[in-house]
Structures are given as structure tokens and as C-alpha cells.
Design a protein around this motif. Structure first.
Motif, PDB file in Angstrom:
ATOM      1  N   SER A  41       0.823  -1.209   0.000  1.00 22.12           N
ATOM      2  CA  SER A  41       0.000   0.000   0.000  1.00 22.12           C
ATOM      3  C   SER A  41       0.852   1.253   0.000  1.00 22.12           C
ATOM      4  O   SER A  41       0.470   2.282   0.520  1.00 22.12           O
TER       5      SER A  41
ATOM      6  N   ALA B 196      -1.042   1.792  -3.275  1.00 19.34           N
ATOM      7  CA  ALA B 196      -2.218   2.600  -2.911  1.00 19.34           C
ATOM      8  C   ALA B 196      -2.783   3.300  -4.133  1.00 19.34           C
ATOM      9  O   ALA B 196      -4.006   3.369  -4.312  1.00 19.34           O
TER      10      ALA B 196
ATOM     11  N   CYS C 291      -6.933  -5.048  -0.938  1.00 18.07           N
ATOM     12  CA  CYS C 291      -5.581  -4.520  -0.777  1.00 18.07           C
ATOM     13  C   CYS C 291      -4.997  -5.015   0.549  1.00 18.07           C
ATOM     14  O   CYS C 291      -5.675  -5.018   1.574  1.00 18.07           O
TER      15      CYS C 291
ATOM     16  N   CYS D  77      -1.601  -5.120   3.355  1.00 17.10           N
ATOM     17  CA  CYS D  77      -0.310  -4.595   3.782  1.00 17.10           C
ATOM     18  C   CYS D  77       0.051  -5.213   5.127  1.00 17.10           C
ATOM     19  O   CYS D  77      -0.833  -5.618   5.881  1.00 17.10           O
TER      20      CYS D  77
ATOM     21  N   SER E  82      -1.607   0.114   9.199  1.00 15.57           N
ATOM     22  CA  SER E  82      -2.408   1.011   8.358  1.00 15.57           C
ATOM     23  C   SER E  82      -1.659   1.213   7.042  1.00 15.57           C
ATOM     24  O   SER E  82      -0.426   1.279   7.036  1.00 15.57           O
ATOM     25  N   PRO E  83      -2.410   1.348   5.935  1.00 22.36           N
ATOM     26  CA  PRO E  83      -1.713   1.569   4.655  1.00 22.36           C
ATOM     27  C   PRO E  83      -0.881   2.856   4.656  1.00 22.36           C
ATOM     28  O   PRO E  83       0.037   2.991   3.852  1.00 22.36           O
TER      29      PRO E  83
ATOM     30  N   ALA F  83       3.306   2.657   4.882  1.00 24.71           N
ATOM     31  CA  ALA F  83       4.217   2.053   3.907  1.00 24.71           C
ATOM     32  C   ALA F  83       5.472   2.921   3.764  1.00 24.71           C
ATOM     33  O   ALA F  83       5.424   4.137   3.977  1.00 24.71           O
TER      34      ALA F  83
ATOM     35  N   TYR G 214      -3.022   7.473  -0.113  1.00 31.76           N
ATOM     36  CA  TYR G 214      -3.706   6.805   1.007  1.00 31.76           C
ATOM     37  C   TYR G 214      -5.126   7.355   1.168  1.00 31.76           C
ATOM     38  O   TYR G 214      -6.083   6.601   1.359  1.00 31.76           O
TER      39      TYR G 214
ATOM     40  N   MET H  38      -9.825  -3.534   2.682  1.00 31.22           N
ATOM     41  CA  MET H  38      -8.436  -3.413   3.134  1.00 31.22           C
ATOM     42  C   MET H  38      -8.097  -4.494   4.156  1.00 31.22           C
ATOM     43  O   MET H  38      -8.882  -4.751   5.056  1.00 31.22           O
TER      44      MET H  38
ATOM     45  N   PRO I 229      -5.137  -4.860   6.570  1.00 34.52           N
ATOM     46  CA  PRO I 229      -3.867  -4.509   7.200  1.00 34.52           C
ATOM     47  C   PRO I 229      -3.362  -5.666   8.062  1.00 34.52           C
ATOM     48  O   PRO I 229      -4.100  -6.633   8.297  1.00 34.52           O
TER      49      PRO I 229
ATOM     50  N   ASP J 299      -7.853   5.375  10.810  1.00 36.22           N
ATOM     51  CA  ASP J 299      -8.157   5.162   9.386  1.00 36.22           C
ATOM     52  C   ASP J 299      -9.643   5.423   9.116  1.00 36.22           C
ATOM     53  O   ASP J 299     -10.007   6.000   8.094  1.00 36.22           O
TER      54      ASP J 299
END
Lengths: 637, 250
Positions: free
Chosen positions: A41, A46, A61, A63, A67-68, A71, A171, A185, A187, B121
């Protein structure tokens, strides 16, 4: 193995336009019937995930971070190149193309690089529209600065945090698609194998890093955007958890690995201070705009730098390369620093560093301007070294930073496994044997925003895919393999933690396959690496179980892959009996000590095919053809 | 240097946690705080004991992974410094350190010093973006942005999303984090069209996640590794009020 680059015919400036016209499209109402898996990500992952979801595809997605947004693209400091020519200083798409091909020492694919230069201008537009707060002039328009290997100012920046701001832009676009339920997502999820069905990439097997659950995810195509493999050296500027496992396991499933020996060493990093050191910190290349690199003329000069008069200093880059001076490309700057230190003229407690001095810029521009331009970098330096660079020169030394090699991809960024696309640093595509500063961000975003969304659609529209579910026995088989490996790592019950093997391996690579390489050194490394690997599988200790958050287990799996990858890097470096860009073989240099290419024998991409455990990999060659630039000896003098 | 550590150990989200005592030996002043923990972990592994799980990645103060309370202060004693950039030279031989995870209802502990910050997020998902699809953008210089606005937006955008602000706040408020994103985008013309809906949605999401209210203790600003100013919270409050009044009418 078929290495068809799929480069479209026609003049170079028309290729991408023509190709976009010729590619097949997926009808808007059919896009939602396709699922695409994006692993990673960072900038490439991303941006690809968000852009594909915007088009209507269902995206999953993955990673390993929580959290993306974390990265490692986030750590890029200096900037992003684009051929906007806003400063009116003579830039153009052709010039960015030429600089990149030349900077890469004529070991990249012309058509890919030209496309990158074309797309560069769209990236800046896209990022500004997303709200990326690039630096501006008082008139409200965007500011630019210079980076190595270029004589124009084409680098856009957001203080010393350009990567952070670009990643947050991507992001946020990704989070928007998560909100719209077009992206799911995952994570804290690490890809541990690729699922290949009927010769096509159809999914991944991944481990949930919190619960240890091993699970398969299937789709119609897989995009790997998992970054580079610089951490194979143990000490590098990469994030501690950046790793090569995703690309390495794809390699073992049949994706060719291209040019593994092209590893870049960044000239301006904070020097190593002790054995416990866990990583190295980069000081942005942008510092070379105003900082001057020097060492004392006299060996072992004991005086503090401020007391050494100008005539007793050697500004070695300015002396040897008057037209580019301190802004020569990274490989040249790094090699020169190493040579100076090898001569015994290095400074600092270990003698393994050179000065990067701002005294003159501070005098010329004033402390306020310098603070505005580089304030956060100066602070970072002081925090780590406890020295104030406004008062004394910084000390810097080269460190592993980026890997130009990666999975082989064609013009469509598809690997040798149909349906497996590779984006960003994980592929080998655009930088040849040396990447220019501020070009990684450009490439990651070009791949993710503007290339994959087109070429992946073309693949889906022109490929017949059987229906596959995660319950498929072929997925189960992959899961069993992953579980078996995990179990094996946990059950060795030896004495040494994964880090100690990693450190030992990194040292071998740095010494024999680092800034300077030789046949004897590479052969020595190729003898030592299997010994370390054998020890690893006999004496590894991993505390704990699979069914929990287990950081030691994560590390062990990655280090196991580094053992094999290190061997391939050395094999590739040995095979390439020439010097080019960052790959400097001591046997092949000009009388002035510059890298000496051998275009008649080595003007190709080396793509390695996995042939099974314990078997030597097979080398395949993609010949490089230069129709638009003239192959010359690189000169920055 | 030799130090005594008391570290929060908790096997998983449901386990009962406790402080455990460790000796950190042969620590040198040039080590970073995380490198000191690496050394402690190597010792634990050698004894066959479980190493301390802690979050970390870039180790250069930008990814926002590292997250621990050191002697009750988020990221420890140095101002404007994330834990990964804190060096042992700022401690003395013989010091005793208490190391705990972020403390907040909205950040449940996963293991030892590792917490779940997914709530951040979700606040961004509620509106922390400009709704522009790839390919729609006008030329980057088509809209000039005053340098002062752009610089202020950058001050806010520098947030690394580590969560120290929440951990330090007596109310467990995420106001600094949320206001930084609202201000970053609200200050730029590109973020203008969604300015009102953004603040309304993000504030709502912040409340739903179980973060407390801001009563301006300003503890967040004091521990923020990027020195994000509480002025942005004031800005968020203004924006929220303005948007609420406007949308209340319709």
C-alpha cells in the motif's frame, strides 16, 4: 521462458498513445465482476488500488503494517521529478527521458522510460488536485529544485517530506474507496505465497499477523507493489520490516527476477556508529544543492573541520566533475566517497565518513533560508548524532537505499506469470543500473495511477479465466506449503535469533557485493552464503507459536528468503562482467576509475528463472535496443 | 549504561496485562530507544522468554508506527521526538523506566506495547480526502495558492498519525489528529468544495469511535512529535460551527 517485452512499434513519442488506443477495454458494467488483489500500500500499491476501484473493479488490498499510511514510501524526503519545465530552464519530456536513460547507464528499456517521462507531468497535476501541499513561490505557483544527474530544476517537493505527502494523497484516495466499499483493506496481513492456477496468477496465500491464520484470497489478477529488497543487506535506509518475501515467493512460482545485482547505494546517509545499529538514516540528496562535500587534503588531519583552511580541503566531487559538481548521480558520489575513505582521508571517529558542509550556504543565504529549506533534515541529523549542522559540517557515508532490480515485467508491467503485475520498486522497469534522485516517487505513482489501470484492463478483456474460489484444492495446497514452512521455522529450536543470521549475511553482501565488486569477492560470497544458510536452518531460534502476533516468526520467514536472494544477487553480479551504474566491478574501470560498460556483450536485461530448490537458476536475456539515444560513456565532468 | 525497565506485558487483546521488570544492560548513549529494546529482546530470546512486542518500522520518525508511553509521557521526555528518534544519551545510568502502550479506549491493546489504531483510518474514511478521481486533474499551476496558506496546510499535513495526541489526552480525544486533516484540506482551494461536509462527517466519525471530547488541556501539542499546533483544533471548531449552522437551515 518467453521474454517478449511487448513494446509497441512506431516512433517512441507515439508508442503509449497508440498502445492505449489498441488495448481492449472492459465494459463499465463488467468491471464490477472482476476482483483484483493489490499487495502493498505504498505509492504504487495505494495509487493502483484506488485508481482501479475508481474504475469500478473490486479491489482487495493487503499490507503488513497496521495502516496503509505507514508504507515506506512515506520516508522519501527530497522530491518527485516531472518534466513540467515551469522554471523555463530548458526541460522537456525528451530531456527527462534522456537524463533517466543516461543516469541508468544505458541499461533500461527506452520505451518504458519515455512513457515515464510523459506521464510525469500528469502525476503532479493529480497530486495537486488531491491537496498535496507542494512548496510554492510567493506568487502562488509551484517551486522546483535540482537533484543529481540533471542540469535543470524539475523536482517538486513538500519540505523534506515529499514521500509522506504523496503517500498521504494516495492513502486518502484509497481510504475514500474503502469508504465507498470498492476496496476491502487487509492490514497486518502478509503475503506468503502466490496462487498460480492454469499458468495464471489467481490469488495469494497470506498470514494474518495478529491471529496467525493462514488464508487464501482469489481474484482475476494480482498486483505486487511490495517495494524493494534493500534490506537483504541488513543495514539499509529501508524500514525495518520492508522485505522481499512477496516478490521472492512469486519468483519461486515462475516470475523471472531481473537484474538483482543492481542495488543502489545512497551517498548521503548518517554513518554507522556501532554494532547494535538497526538501520541507517538517509539525509536527502537535496542537501547537495547547497551543501559542499569535502575531506581534508592531508591524511588523518586531527583539526576540527572549522579550523581547516579552504586551501587544505579537497572538494573532491567539484574537483573531479566540474560541470555537475556535488550533484553527480548517486553511484558516482558514493563510489568517490568510498575511494577517499579507502585512501585513509575519511573523517570522524571511524574514518568512514566525509563532510557535507553548509557553512558557505549559510553565509550566502542566511540561517533563516537554510532552515526553511532543510530545517527538518538538520533537526533529524542533530537528533541522531548530537551535532548541530548549523555550526559544524555534517558527516555522511553511503548506505544501501534502493534496488533497481526486481521482478521482470513487460511494457504492460506484467511479469512472466500471466495475470501477475508488478509495480513500483518491486519491478525492474525504468531505472537501468542506477536510479536518479526523485525518480522513485515518479515511477511508483506512474505505475499505479496511470499504467496498471489501463494494462490490467487489457489483460482481463483479452483473457479467458475459469471460475476459482478460495476453497479450490489448489489454494489448499498452497496453504499447506505455507503452514509447513512456518512449522519448520518454529521447530528448529536452535540458539540464534533470526537477526543474528541476517546481520552476518548482510556483512558478507556489503563487503563483497556492495559498492565495489570483484570476481574473487563474489566467489567468496557465493561460498559463504550457503554456509550461513545451512547454519540458519540448523540453529535458528524462534520463540512462541504461529497462532499469535509473533514478530520473531515474521522476521525468520523474511531472513530465510534473504539467504536465497543474496545468492542470486551475487550470481548475477558475477555473471555481469562489466561495470555499469551502481554495479561496479573493480576489473572493469576506465583509467579515471569510472564504471566501464561493455555494450557488445552485456547490453541486456538479465532475467533469472527459478529451477527448483538446490538447482542453479537459468539466465535469460532480454536484449536492449537503443534507437533514440546514443550509447556513450557517461560523463559528468 | 544499565537501566531497569518495567514493561507492560499482555499476551493478547483478552488477556490480563501486568508490568514486568527487566534489566537493560550494556546500553550505549548512541543507541536509539528502540535499539535499546532490541538489546533487551535479544537477552530475553537467549533465555527462551518471549520478546517484548512493539510497533516500529521506518525508525526515522515519519511512519508513525512507534507508540509507547515512557515514564507516563507519550514518546518519552524529548519534545518533538518520536520514540524511534529518542536516543539513550537523554537518560542516565541507573535510571528506571516505565514503558506502557498507548492508553485509550479507542486504541485497544493487541499485544504488549502494540495497539490497534484502526479508528484513525476510519476517521479519514469519513471524509479526509478530496474526492477527485485519477485523470481528472487540471494543470498543477492552474490554481495559484498563497504561500502562507500552503505553508500552514503543510504544517497540519505533517501529522504522522502515531496517536500520541490521544494517548496523552486526559479525555482520550482525537481532536488534534482530526483537526490536522480538516485544516490541511480546508486551507487549500482544492479542498474547498467538500469543506463543510468533510468537517461534519469527520467529527461525527471521531465521536463514534469512542474518542473523548477536547477540553483544551493541550497535552496533545506537548507530546506531538511533529509539533502540530492546537490552533488547528480551534480552526476545526470554527469550521464545525459554521458548517453546522449552514446545514441546520436546510
Amino acid at each position: 521462458m518467453d521474454l517478449n517485452s511487448q513494446v509497441p512499434s512506431g516512433p517512441i513519442e507515439k508508442k503509449w498513445d497508440q498502445h492505449r488506443f489498441e488495448m481492449k477495454l472492459v465494459n463499465p458494467s463488467n468491471k464490477r465482476k472482476h476482483t483484483i488483489l493489490v499487495v502493498g500500500s505504498g505509492l504504487a500499491g495505494a495509487s493502483a488500488a484506488a485508481s482501479l476501484a475508481e474504475l469500478g473493479y473490486n479491489v482487495k488490498c493487503f499490507c503488513y503494517q497496521d495502516s496503509p499510511r505507514r508504507a515506506h514510501s512515506i520516508a522519501a524526503q527530497g522530491g518527485i521529478n516531472a518534466a513540467k519545465n515551469y522554471p523555463n530552464d530548458g526541460d522537456s519530456i525528451s530531456r527527462l527521458f534522456y537524463d533517466t536513460v543516461k543516469g541508468g547507464d544505458f541499461r533500461s528499456r527506452e520505451a518504458n522510460v519515455y512513457r515515464l517521462a510523459q506521464i510525469s507531468v500528469n502525476i503532479i497535476d493529480q497530486c495537486v488536485a488531491q491537496g498535496v501541499p507542494f512548496a510554492r513561490e510567493y506568487g502562488g505557483l509551484l517551486d522546483n529544485r535540482s537533484f543529481g544527474g540533471a542540469q535543470v530544476s524539475r523536482t517538486f517537493y513538500a519540505r523534506g517530506q515529499t514521500g509522506q505527502q504523496l503517500l498521504l494523497g494516495a492513502y486518502q484516495a484509497l481510504e475514500r474507496q474503502i469508504h465507498l466499499r470498492k476496496v476491502q483493506m487487509f492490514p497486518r496481513t502478509e503475503m506468503l505465497d502466490l496462487i498460480v492456477i492454469d499458468g495464471k496468477a489467481r490469488g495469494i496465500t497470506a498470514r494474518n499477523l495478529v491471529t496467525g491464520t493462514i488464508e487464501s484470497f482469489v481474484g482475476d489478477a494480482v498486483v505486487l507493489a511490495t517495494g524493494g529488497y534493500g534490506n537483504v543487506f541488513y543495514l539499509s535506509t529501508n524500514a525495518k520490516n520492508s522485505n522481499a518475501t512477496a516478490i521472492w515467493r512469486a519468483y519461486k512460482r515462475g516470475a523471472a527476477f531481473a537484474n538483482p545485482c543492481y542495488t543502489q547505494i545512497h551517498p548521503t546517509c548518517i554513518p554507522v556508529s556501532g554494532h547494535y545499529q538497526s538501520k541507517l538514516t538517509l539525509m536527502s540528496e537535496s542537501l547537495r544543492n547547497d551543501g559542499r562535500i569535502w575531506v581534508p587534503l592531508k591524511k588523518g588531519d586531527p583539526r576540527p573541520p572549522n579550523e581547516i583552511p579552504r586551501q587544505e580541503r579537497d572538494y573532491f566531487l567539484e574537483r573531479k566533475y566540474p560541470s555537475f559538481g556535488n550533484l553527480v548521480p548517486r553511484d558516482v558520489a558514493s563510489r568517490n566517497a568510498k575511494q577517499i575513505c579507502d585512501e585513509g582521508r575519511g573523517v570522524g571517529p571511524t574514518g568512514q565518513s566525509v563532510y557535507l558542509d553548509f557553512a558557505e550556504a549559510l553565509e550566502r543565504l542566511g540561517e533563516e533560508t537554510i532552515r526553511e529549506k532543510y530545517g527538518n533534515l538538520f533537526e533529524m541529523y542533530e537528533r541522531i548524532t548530537a551535532e548541530n549542522p548549523y555550526k559544524v559540517p555534517m558527516r555522511i557515508y553511503p548506505a544501501i537505499h534502493y534496488t533497481m532490480g526486481g521482478l521482470w515485467v513487460d511494457y504492460n508491467l506484467m511479469s512472466t506469470i500471466p495475470g501477475l503485475f508488478v509495480a513500483g520498486e518491486a519491478n525492474f522497469s525504468d531505472h537501468g543500473a542506477n536510479r536518479l534522485g526523485a525518480s522513485a516517487l515518479m515511477q511508483g505513482l506512474a505505475d499505479g495511477y496511470f499504467i496498471i489501470p489501463y494494462t490490467l484492463g487489457n489483460y482481463l478483456a483479452s483473457t479467458k479465466l475459469e471460475k476459482v474460489t478460495a476453497e479450490d484444492p489448489r489454494c489448499k495446497q498452497t496453504e499447506d506449503g505455507v503452514s509447513a514452512l512456518t512449522h519448520q521455522l518454529l521447530s528448529i529450536n536452535g540458539q540464534r535469533p533470526a537477526d543474528s543470521f541476517h546481520q552476518e549475511l548482510g556483512k558478507v553482501l556489503w563487503e563483497d557485493c556492495g559498492m565495489a565488486r570483484s570476481e574473487a569477492g563474489l566467489k567468496r560470497a557465493l561460498r559463504k552464503i550457503p554456509e550461513i544458510r545451512e547454519e540458519f536452518w540448523k540453529d535458528l531460534r524462534v520463540i512462541g507459536a504461529n497462532e499469535e502476533l509473533n514478530q520473531e516468526l515474521e522476521k525468520a520467514g523474511r531472513v530465510a528468503d534473504y539467504m536465497d536472494l543474496a545468492e542470486l544477487i551475487c550470481r548475477d553480479a558475477l555473471e555481469r562482467a562489466e561495470s555499469c551504474g551502481c554495479h561496479f566491478r573493480e576489473e572493469f574501470q576506465t583509467p579515471e576509475g569510472e564504471a566501464k560498460r561493455n555494450d557488445s556483450d552485456f547490453c541486456y536485461v538479465a532475467a533469472w528463472e527459478f529451477k527448483g530448490r538446490g538447482q542453479p537458476p537459468a539466465l535469460h536475456k532480454e536484449a536492449l535496443h537503443f534507437e533514440n539515444v546514443h550509447l556513450t560513456q557517461r560523463s559528468y565532468k | 549504561m544499565n537501566l531497569t525497565l518495567f514493561v507492560w506485558r499482555q499476551e493478547d487483546a483478552n488477556a490480563q496485562g501486568r508490568m514486568e521488570k527487566y534489566e537493560a544492560q550494556a546500553i550505549t548513549p548512541d543507541m536509539s530507544f528502540l535499539e535499546m529494546l532490541d538489546v533487551v529482546n535479544l537477552g530475553l530470546i537467549a533465555q527462551g522468554r518471549a520478546p517484548i512486542a512493539f510497533e516500529h518500522d521506518c525508525r526515522e520518525g515519519i511512519c508513525g508506527s512507534c507508540s509507547m508511553m515512557i515514564n507516563g509521557v507519550a514518546h518519552g521526555p524529548r519534545p518533538a521526538t518520536a520514540t524511534c528518534q529518542l536516543h539513550m544519551r537523554h537518560f542516565k545510568d541507573g535510571d528506571t523506566l516505565h514503558i506502557e502502550p498507548w492508553r485509550s479506549k479507542a486504541f485497544p491493546v493487541i499485544k504488549d506495547l502494540v495497539v490497534d489504531r484502526g479508528s484513525f483510518d476510519r476517521i479519514i474514511q469519513a471524509g479526509g480526502y478530496v474526492s477527485v478521481n485519477t485523470g481528472n486533474a487540471p494543470d498543477a499551476n492552474a490554481i495559484p495558492v498563497p504561500k502562507v496558506d500552503s505553508e500552514l496546510a503543510m504544517d497540519a499535513a505533517a501529522c504522522i498519525g502515531c496517536g500520541a495526541c490521544v494517548a496523552a489526552c486526559p479525555n482520550g480525544s482525537a481532536a488534534l489528529f482530526t483537526s490536522a486533516k480538516i485544516s490541511h484540506l480546508g486551507l487549500l482551494p482544492q479542498g474547498g468544495p467538500e469543506r463543510e461536509i468533510r468537517v461534519l462527517r469527520m467529527v461525527e466519525a471521531m465521536d463514534e469511535e469512542g474518542f473523548g471530547n477536547c477540553t483544551m488541556h493541550r497535552e496533545c501539542e506537548a507530546v506531538c512529535p511533529k509539533q502540530i499546533s492546537t490552533n488547528f483544533i480551534a480552526r476545526m471548531n470554527r469550521e464545525f460551527l459554521r458548517a453546522s449552522l449552514k446545514h441546520a437551515k436546510t
